[in-house]
Write a protein that holds these residues in place. Structure first.
Motif, short mmCIF file in Angstrom:
data_model
loop_
_atom_site.label_atom_id
_atom_site.label_comp_id
_atom_site.label_asym_id
_atom_site.label_seq_id
_atom_site.Cartn_x
_atom_site.Cartn_y
_atom_site.Cartn_z
N ASP A 244 9.12 1.06 4.21
CA ASP A 244 8.69 -0.25 3.71
C ASP A 244 7.49 -0.75 4.50
OD1 ASP A 244 8.41 -2.94 2.98
OD2 ASP A 244 10.56 -3.21 2.72
N MET A 245 6.40 -1.04 3.81
CA MET A 245 5.19 -1.56 4.44
C MET A 245 4.74 -2.83 3.74
SD MET A 245 4.52 0.51 6.95
CE MET A 245 2.82 0.16 7.36
N SER A 246 5.70 -3.70 3.43
CA SER A 246 5.41 -4.93 2.70
C SER A 246 4.50 -5.86 3.50
CB SER A 246 6.71 -5.65 2.37
OG SER A 246 7.50 -4.88 1.48
N ALA A 247 3.68 -6.62 2.76
CA ALA A 247 2.82 -7.66 3.32
C ALA A 247 1.87 -7.14 4.38
CB ALA A 247 3.67 -8.80 3.88
N THR A 248 1.39 -5.91 4.21
CA THR A 248 0.44 -5.34 5.17
C THR A 248 -1.01 -5.50 4.70
OG1 THR A 248 0.76 -3.18 4.13
CG2 THR A 248 2.04 -3.64 6.12
N GLY A 249 -1.21 -6.07 3.51
CA GLY A 249 -2.56 -6.25 3.01
C GLY A 249 -3.30 -4.92 2.93
N ARG A 250 -4.57 -4.92 3.37
CA ARG A 250 -5.36 -3.69 3.34
C ARG A 250 -5.46 -3.06 4.73
NH1 ARG A 250 -10.91 -4.43 1.22
NH2 ARG A 250 -10.93 -2.15 1.08
N ALA A 251 -4.42 -3.24 5.51
CA ALA A 251 -4.41 -2.63 6.85
C ALA A 251 -4.58 -1.12 6.74
CB ALA A 251 -3.09 -2.95 7.55
N GLY B 67 -4.52 -11.16 -1.10
CA GLY B 67 -5.01 -10.39 0.04
C GLY B 67 -3.92 -9.99 1.01
N ARG B 68 -2.79 -10.65 0.93
CA ARG B 68 -1.68 -10.38 1.84
C ARG B 68 -0.80 -9.24 1.33
NH1 ARG B 68 2.01 -15.28 1.57
NH2 ARG B 68 0.25 -16.24 2.62
N GLY C 289 0.65 -5.90 0.09
CA GLY C 289 0.33 -4.48 0.15
C GLY C 289 0.25 -3.86 -1.23
N THR C 290 1.09 -4.34 -2.15
CA THR C 290 1.09 -3.84 -3.52
C THR C 290 -0.25 -4.10 -4.19
OG1 THR C 290 3.47 -4.20 -3.73
CG2 THR C 290 2.23 -4.01 -5.77
N VAL C 291 -0.72 -5.34 -4.12
CA VAL C 291 -2.00 -5.69 -4.73
C VAL C 291 -3.15 -5.02 -3.99
CG1 VAL C 291 -3.55 -7.58 -5.31
CG2 VAL C 291 -1.08 -7.87 -5.61
N SER C 292 -3.05 -4.95 -2.67
CA SER C 292 -4.13 -4.35 -1.88
C SER C 292 -4.36 -2.89 -2.23
CB SER C 292 -3.83 -4.50 -0.39
OG SER C 292 -3.89 -5.85 0.00
N ALA C 293 -3.31 -2.19 -2.60
CA ALA C 293 -3.48 -0.80 -3.03
C ALA C 293 -4.35 -0.73 -4.28
CB ALA C 293 -2.12 -0.15 -3.28
N ALA C 294 -4.15 -1.67 -5.20
CA ALA C 294 -4.98 -1.71 -6.41
C ALA C 294 -6.42 -2.06 -6.07
CB ALA C 294 -4.39 -2.71 -7.40
N VAL C 295 -6.59 -2.99 -5.14
CA VAL C 295 -7.95 -3.36 -4.71
C VAL C 295 -8.65 -2.16 -4.08
CG1 VAL C 295 -9.27 -4.80 -3.12
CG2 VAL C 295 -7.37 -5.79 -4.42
N GLU C 296 -7.93 -1.41 -3.24
CA GLU C 296 -8.51 -0.23 -2.61
C GLU C 296 -9.00 0.76 -3.66
OE1 GLU C 296 -9.86 0.92 0.89
OE2 GLU C 296 -8.20 -0.52 0.94
#
Length: 254
Positions: free
Chosen positions: A37-44, A98-99, A101-108
Motif C-alpha cells: 500500500d502506497m496511498s497518498a504518496t502523490g508523485r513521490a 496532487g496528493r 497516488g492513484t491520480v498521480s499515476a495517471a498524471v505521470e
C-alpha cells in the motif's frame, strides 16, 4: 489494446483485481503496481526499485509514479493506455488531486503522452473504517471503467483531455448514471490541536457522510457522487501558464 494497470493500494488490493478482470476482456492487461500500500504518496519518486514478477504482471517496490515510469520506459513501453485503480476511497476535489497516488499515476502517464484513467470508489467514513472492501463491491466502478476504456480512445476524448479522473459512488447505489464533472474547488482540510499533537482532518469525508453539497455547482464531482452518479472529470496534466503583464513589469524593474 495494451493496458497498464496500476494503483496506490497495492497489487494485491481487491480494487485492482476487479479492474484486471474487467479490462482483460478488452485487451492485454499488465499490472505494474506497488508491492505494498502506497496511498497518498502523490508523485513521490524513488531512485531505484526492485521488481518482482506477479500473476497479474509486476509488483514494484516503489510508488505509483515509479510504477508508471517503470512500465512505460521498460516493462510495457508500447502501452496504449494506463488505468490506475480502483482506489478504496474517493479522490474528489482539486486539493486532493496532487496528493493522491492513484491520480498521480495517471498524471505521470500523461507526461509520457499516454492517455490515462484514474478510478476510485467513493466510500463513507463508516465504509472505510469497517474493514476491507471486497472485490464484488467494485463491480460498478469496474463496469464504468471498462465502458470508458472501450469507447474514449476512438471517440477522440484524449485529444483534449490528458486523463480522466473517475469516482464511482459507494457500493449499493441504485442510480446508474455517469456525469461529466469538474473537481470541486473547496478546501476541506482542518487541524485540531491537543497539546503537542496536531490532527489533520479531511472534511471531505464528513461531506460525503452527510450528503452535504450546499454551494456546489451542478457539475461538481462531489455533487455527482453524493447524488449517486459516477463522476468523470476530464483533466489536463501540464501546469499551464499565462502571460502576466504585472509580473513582466516587476522583473523589468529589478
Amino acid at each position: 489494446m495494451k493496458i497498464v494497470l496500476t494503483n496506490d493500494d497495492g497489487i494485491e488490493s481487491p480494487g485492482l483485481a476487479a479492474l484486471y478482470e474487467s479490462l482483460s476482456a478488452l485487451g492485454d492487461v499488465t499490472a505494474v503496481a506497488p508491492a505494498e500500500d502506497m496511498s497518498a504518496t502523490g508523485r513521490a519518486l524513488s531512485r531505484e526499485v526492485v521488481v518482482d514478477e506477479h500473476e497479474y504482471g509486476y509488483a514494484v517496490h516503489g510508488t505509483p509514479s515509479d510504477c508508471v515510469i517503470a512500465a512505460l520506459e521498460s516493462l510495457v513501453p508500447d502501452a496504449d493506455l494506463v488505468v490506475s485503480g480502483c482506489n478504496r476511497g474517493g479522490n474528489l476535489g482539486m486539493y486532493v488531486l496532487g496528493r493522491s497516488g492513484t491520480v498521480s499515476a495517471a498524471v505521470e502517464s500523461a507526461f509520457f503522452g499516454v492517455p490515462a484513467i484514474s478510478v476510485s470508489l467513493a466510500l463513507t467514513s463508516a465504509d472505510f473504517e469497517g474493514g476491507a472492501t471486497p472485490k464484488e463491491e467494485y463491480a460498478e466502478a469496474a463496469a464504468v471503467t471498462r465502458y470508458l476504456v472501450e469507447h474514449t480512445l476512438d471517440a477522440g476524448v484524449f485529444e483534449r483531455a490528458d486523463y480522466l479522473n473517475v469516482n464511482a459512488p459507494r457500493p449499493g447505489t441504485e442510480v446508474d448514471e455517469i456525469a461529466v464533472t469538474t473537481p470541486t474547488r473547496g478546501y476541506d482540510m482542518s487541524v485540531e490541536r491537543a497539546g503537542e499533537h496536531l490532527r489533520l482532518h479531511d472534511e471531505m469525508w464528513d461531506r460525503i457522510d452527510g450528503g452535504v453539497v450546499a454551494g456546489e455547482p451542478a457539475d461538481s464531482d462531489l455533487r455527482a457522487v453524493v447524488e449517486g452518479k459516477t463522476s468523470v472529470s476530464p483533466l489536463t496534466a501540464p501546469h499551464t501558464t499565462e502571460h502576466h503583464e504585472v509580473l513582466d513589469t516587476l522583473v523589468a524593474d529589478y
